[in-house]
Design a protein around this motif. Structure first.
Motif, PDB file in Angstrom:
ATOM      1  N   PRO A   8       0.745  -1.149  -0.011  1.00 37.02           N
ATOM      2  CA  PRO A   8      -0.068   0.293   0.178  1.00 37.02           C
ATOM      3  C   PRO A   8       0.601   1.639   0.214  1.00 37.02           C
ATOM      4  N   THR A   9       2.288   0.999   0.405  1.00 39.49           N
ATOM      5  CA  THR A   9       2.711   2.406   0.569  1.00 39.49           C
ATOM      6  C   THR A   9       3.490   2.638  -1.140  1.00 39.49           C
ATOM      7  N   PHE A  34      -3.812   9.801  15.302  1.00 34.70           N
ATOM      8  CA  PHE A  34      -4.235  10.265  16.835  1.00 34.70           C
ATOM      9  C   PHE A  34      -5.191   8.784  17.693  1.00 34.70           C
ATOM     10  N   LEU A  35      -5.556   9.068  16.831  1.00 34.94           N
ATOM     11  CA  LEU A  35      -7.257   8.063  17.385  1.00 34.94           C
ATOM     12  C   LEU A  35      -7.429   6.521  16.551  1.00 34.94           C
ATOM     13  N   GLU A  36      -6.435   6.943  16.110  1.00 35.44           N
ATOM     14  CA  GLU A  36      -6.073   5.156  15.106  1.00 35.44           C
ATOM     15  C   GLU A  36      -4.231   4.706  16.457  1.00 35.44           C
ATOM     16  N   GLY A  83       0.634  11.239   5.572  1.00 35.82           N
ATOM     17  CA  GLY A  83       1.325  11.361   6.447  1.00 35.82           C
ATOM     18  C   GLY A  83       2.009  12.444   6.476  1.00 35.82           C
ATOM     19  N   TYR A  84       3.002  13.010   8.267  1.00 35.75           N
ATOM     20  CA  TYR A  84       3.834  14.926   8.047  1.00 35.75           C
ATOM     21  C   TYR A  84       5.011  14.270   9.068  1.00 35.75           C
ATOM     22  N   ALA A  85       5.355  15.115   8.929  1.00 32.88           N
ATOM     23  CA  ALA A  85       6.402  15.625  10.523  1.00 32.88           C
ATOM     24  C   ALA A  85       6.494  16.788  10.065  1.00 32.88           C
ATOM     25  N   LEU A  86       6.877  17.341  11.070  1.00 33.79           N
ATOM     26  CA  LEU A  86       6.925  18.852  12.370  1.00 33.79           C
ATOM     27  C   LEU A  86       7.894  19.322  13.083  1.00 33.79           C
ATOM     28  N   ARG A 112      -1.682   1.867   7.537  1.00 33.49           N
ATOM     29  CA  ARG A 112      -1.716   1.231   6.424  1.00 33.49           C
ATOM     30  C   ARG A 112      -0.161   1.318   5.876  1.00 33.49           C
ATOM     31  N   PHE A 113       0.366   2.550   6.456  1.00 38.24           N
ATOM     32  CA  PHE A 113       1.452   2.356   5.732  1.00 38.24           C
ATOM     33  C   PHE A 113       2.973   2.936   6.463  1.00 38.24           C
ATOM     34  N   HIS A 114       2.829   2.129   7.413  1.00 39.95           N
ATOM     35  CA  HIS A 114       4.158   1.814   7.910  1.00 39.95           C
ATOM     36  C   HIS A 114       4.556   0.592   7.313  1.00 39.95           C
ATOM     37  N   GLY A 115       6.100   0.950   7.585  1.00 39.88           N
ATOM     38  CA  GLY A 115       7.045  -0.270   7.192  1.00 39.88           C
ATOM     39  C   GLY A 115       7.655  -0.263   5.999  1.00 39.88           C
ATOM     40  N   GLY A 116       7.132   0.922   5.126  1.00 39.46           N
ATOM     41  CA  GLY A 116       7.238   1.579   3.298  1.00 39.46           C
ATOM     42  C   GLY A 116       8.590   1.699   2.938  1.00 39.46           C
TER      43      GLY A 116
END
Length: 184
Positions: A8-9, A34-36, A83-86, A112-116
């Motif tokens: 999925p990534t 956060f919810l997930e 996703g994002y980083a800040l 679902r985008f973890h690990g890629g």
């Protein structure tokens, strides 16, 4: 950034610097992740209220308007935010906090985008920016019970330098404060 077609990534086609027009996208991803992450750990009403306040588009609009803040947004081929980083000046209670420290306020990615490699690329962007700003350390706070996040940060060279309490609703939770040393 692309992964294999069965992954999925593979749908994540770019990570770009976020701008003022991205406040809504960052808020959406922030609340969703956060919810997930915390559903089943935190009370539902506390999660909803936390997201309403802490992940409001206005919060992100203020950050994105600040020249001291930098953010990156991961998007799918169809420009859906995932996703994002800040990074920003730190607001952590550490005895050795320096004006040359920066804080990774948030690095969020839908599961679902973890690990890629998307999280790693977001982290690379944040670290590169911290180095470009001549930061001494990149700091972050993370829930002590988030084993997956703690392992990710350890793989990226972070080590524990402190602790703090984090309140959601009426309850307090234990966070660890981690640091990546960028300069001696």
């Amino acid at each position: 950034m692309t992964a294999s077609a069965s992954d999925p990534t593979a749908q994540v086609t770019r990570i770009r610097r976020a701008d003022a027009n991205d406040a809504g996208a960052l808020a959406l991803v922030g609340a969703a992740t956060f919810l997930e992450t915390f559903a089943g750990i935190l009370a539902g009403d506390a999660i909803v209220e936390h997201c309403r306040v802490q992940h409001a588009p206005g919060v992100y609009a203020e950050w994105l308007a600040d020249a001291n803040v930098a953010a990156w947004l991961a998007e799918t081929e169809g420009a859906a935010p995932v996703g994002y980083a800040l990074i920003a000046p730190p607001k952590l209670a550490l005895p050795d906090l320096s004006e040359r420290d920066l804080e990774l306020k948030r690095i969020y990615l839908l599961s679902r985008f973890h690990g890629g490699g998307v999280g790693r690329e977001l982290m690379d962007q944040a670290v590169a920016q911290a180095r470009a700003r001549d930061a001494r350390r990149l700091l972050l706070g993370v829930y002590r019970g988030n084993a997956r996040a703690l392992a990710f940060y350890a793989r990226n060279g972070f080590r524990q330098v402190g602790e703090r309490r984090f309140q959601v609703g009426e309850r307090f939770y234990d966070d660890v404060v981690l640091a990546l040393e960028l300069q001696a």
